[in-house]
Design a protein around this motif. Structure first.
Motif, PDB file in Angstrom:
ATOM      1  N   GLN A 269       1.112   4.210  -2.809  1.00  0.00           N
ATOM      2  CA  GLN A 269       1.023   5.637  -2.434  1.00  0.00           C
ATOM      3  C   GLN A 269       2.192   6.405  -3.050  1.00  0.00           C
ATOM      4  O   GLN A 269       2.011   7.524  -3.545  1.00  0.00           O
ATOM      5  CB  GLN A 269       1.045   5.765  -0.909  1.00  0.00           C
TER       6      GLN A 269
ATOM      7  N   THR B 158       5.241   8.373   3.138  1.00  0.00           N
ATOM      8  CA  THR B 158       4.652   7.121   3.643  1.00  0.00           C
ATOM      9  C   THR B 158       4.941   6.932   5.125  1.00  0.00           C
ATOM     10  O   THR B 158       4.145   6.345   5.856  1.00  0.00           O
ATOM     11  CB  THR B 158       5.193   5.902   2.873  1.00  0.00           C
TER      12      THR B 158
ATOM     13  N   ARG C 177       3.755   5.567  -5.807  1.00  0.00           N
ATOM     14  CA  ARG C 177       3.460   5.652  -7.245  1.00  0.00           C
ATOM     15  C   ARG C 177       2.522   6.812  -7.544  1.00  0.00           C
ATOM     16  O   ARG C 177       2.739   7.583  -8.492  1.00  0.00           O
ATOM     17  CB  ARG C 177       2.837   4.341  -7.723  1.00  0.00           C
ATOM     18  N   ASN C 178       1.478   6.962  -6.715  1.00  0.00           N
ATOM     19  CA  ASN C 178       0.530   8.062  -6.927  1.00  0.00           C
ATOM     20  C   ASN C 178       1.211   9.417  -6.760  1.00  0.00           C
ATOM     21  O   ASN C 178       0.930  10.366  -7.496  1.00  0.00           O
ATOM     22  CB  ASN C 178      -0.643   7.928  -5.952  1.00  0.00           C
ATOM     23  N   GLY C 179       2.120   9.502  -5.775  1.00  0.00           N
ATOM     24  CA  GLY C 179       2.837  10.748  -5.563  1.00  0.00           C
ATOM     25  C   GLY C 179       3.749  11.100  -6.722  1.00  0.00           C
ATOM     26  O   GLY C 179       3.786  12.248  -7.182  1.00  0.00           O
TER      27      GLY C 179
ATOM     28  N   ASP D  33       0.830  -1.211   0.000  1.00  0.00           N
ATOM     29  CA  ASP D  33       0.000   0.000   0.000  1.00  0.00           C
ATOM     30  C   ASP D  33       0.863   1.258   0.000  1.00  0.00           C
ATOM     31  O   ASP D  33       0.528   2.258  -0.655  1.00  0.00           O
ATOM     32  CB  ASP D  33      -0.931  -0.006   1.216  1.00  0.00           C
ATOM     33  N   ALA D  34       1.976   1.208   0.733  1.00  0.00           N
ATOM     34  CA  ALA D  34       2.869   2.370   0.783  1.00  0.00           C
ATOM     35  C   ALA D  34       3.505   2.633  -0.579  1.00  0.00           C
ATOM     36  O   ALA D  34       3.641   3.789  -0.995  1.00  0.00           O
ATOM     37  CB  ALA D  34       3.961   2.140   1.832  1.00  0.00           C
TER      38      ALA D  34
ATOM     39  N   ALA E  47       8.060  11.319  -2.060  1.00  0.00           N
ATOM     40  CA  ALA E  47       6.957  10.348  -2.034  1.00  0.00           C
ATOM     41  C   ALA E  47       7.233   9.245  -1.015  1.00  0.00           C
ATOM     42  O   ALA E  47       6.322   8.812  -0.297  1.00  0.00           O
ATOM     43  CB  ALA E  47       6.768   9.751  -3.425  1.00  0.00           C
TER      44      ALA E  47
END
Length: 406
Positions: free
Chosen positions: A312, A330, A314-316, A308-309, A326
């Motif tokens: 996160q 986390t 990747r989205n950043g 999940d981190a 990024a």
């Protein structure tokens, strides 16, 4: 399209080109094709029959493991580097594979390539053994004309990953084995040994010590309900395995709970960071865009919290953040990882820095497992001593007090 016949192994005896007696094994789709193949090799077969030696527990019938894929990849990389053409390399590799299932897959891949498919496309037919990351890296190698280098990198990645898995398994297996041995020994004493002492104690004519009475009560319960405990344990293990396979939420919660176990949790955290760095380094070096590389890395990190981190992260990155920022957001990655990624980004050597991070944490896991093994040795003695020694003391306490009765 007709389904291809599976290859079978035949044993043969005959004479070679020089007229000398010879024997061996050959893989073919039928007995007739096996004989034809031997004749092409200059062998006059006297007897050809199916290999009956491959029993139920033979290597040929065992499932394909990730370590087998790593070995296959290493062989392919070595032969392609030596200048052997792809089809011939697959033929040679398949001939040396012991497990029949993997041998059949490699031969099928060879036939698919021979009929016009790309190597990476042929691999996608077997997602259980060649995942998206593997196929994407092979495709990148084909597109860049450097398949042998890419296979070498994949082989190294697979070998290091399997080595890391083995270390984690060792760390988890040791304490589990101690607990199981302690429970089994205690159960045998309660069900088989304690009842013998109980019959002796009944003739003493005196009150038994409280600790002895407690153990005898425990023994009577174990004798009466052992089958319930056994069925519950087996059923519980079965349901746990099913829940892990079918419920993503349950599996994720187990992953997160494992990280909270003393000592073991720290090893799992370091292993997840090592996998993150190793996978990201491999994909990024292959020319895969960073966002896509992070997508692949999330699935390979081995833990739900870190998966999940990474998603996160990747989205950043996809919204314009630097990789360092990024990762920092986390809040679960070690400071050393963040700083080394920052240096790699600044110097344009991210791949090298990620490799160094992976090497460092793989060594940390190795040392932690060795230390855990050393620490558990005295712990084993304590656990078994308390369980077994406690039962023995409980049985001998009345004998020590026998003088007071007399």
């Amino acid at each position: 399209m007709a389904k291809e016949a599976k290859l079978q192994t035949f044993v043969w005896k005959g004479k070679d080109k020089q007229g000398n007696s010879s024997k061996g094994k050959v893989d073919a789709e039928s007995l007739q094709l096996a004989k034809a193949q031997l004749r092409k090799q200059g062998i006059i077969p006297a007897k050809v029959a199916k290999d009956r030696g491959a029993g139920l527990f033979s290597d040929k019938n065992k499932p394909i493991k990730p370590v087998d894929i790593a070995f296959f990849t290493r062989q392919m990389a070595t032969m392609l580097k030596s200048g052997v053409p792809l089809l011939q390399a697959l033929e040679i590799t398949a001939g040396g594979i012991e497990k029949q299932k993997l041998k059949d897959i490699v031969y099928t891949i060879k036939n698919d390539i021979n009929s016009g498919l790309d190597f990476s496309t042929a691999l996608t037919k077997y997602p259980d053994h060649f995942d998206d990351l593997y196929c994407n890296l092979v495709n990148a190698g084909e597109q860049s004309g450097a398949l042998e280098q890419m296979l070498d990198r994949i082989a190294t990645y697979k070998e290091k990953l399997e080595s890391l898995k083995a270390k984690i398994k060792k760390a988890l297996t040791y304490p589990s084995a101690v607990i199981v041995v302690g429970i089994v020994v205690s159960a045998i004493l309660l069900v088989k040994v304690v009842p013998q002492f109980e019959s002796v104690f009944s003739s003493f004519g005196a009150d038994l010590p409280a600790f002895t009475q407690f153990v005898i009560g425990l023994s009577e319960t174990a004798q009466e309900w052992w089958w319930v405990v056994l069925i519950t344990a087996v059923l519980g293990g079965f349901l746990f395995k099913k829940a892990m396979a079918r419920s993503q939420k349950f599996s994720d919660n187990v992953d997160k709970a494992m990280l909270k176990i003393p000592v073991i949790g720290k090893i799992l955290e370091e292993a997840a960071v090592a996998r993150f760095a190793r996978t990201l380094s491999t994909t990024f070096a292959a020319g895969v865009p960073l966002v896509n590389a992070l997508e692949s890395t999330a699935g390979a990190c081995g833990n739900a919290l870190y998966r999940d981190a990474i998603l996160q992260i990747r989205n950043g990155v996809s919204t314009g953040q630097s990789l360092q920022n990024a990762i920092t957001m986390t809040g679960i990655f070690p400071n050393m990882t963040v700083q080394m990624v920052a240096i790699g980004e600044e110097a344009g050597s991210l791949e090298m820095m990620l490799d160094k991070i992976a090497d460092f944490y793989e060594e940390q896991v190795d040392n932690a497992v060795d230390n855990l093994s050393s620490l558990l040795e005295p712990l084993i003695m304590v656990v078994l001593g308390v369980l077994v020694g406690g039962l023995v003391i409980a049985m001998y306490l009345p004998i020590f007090q026998l003088g007071n009765v007399v």
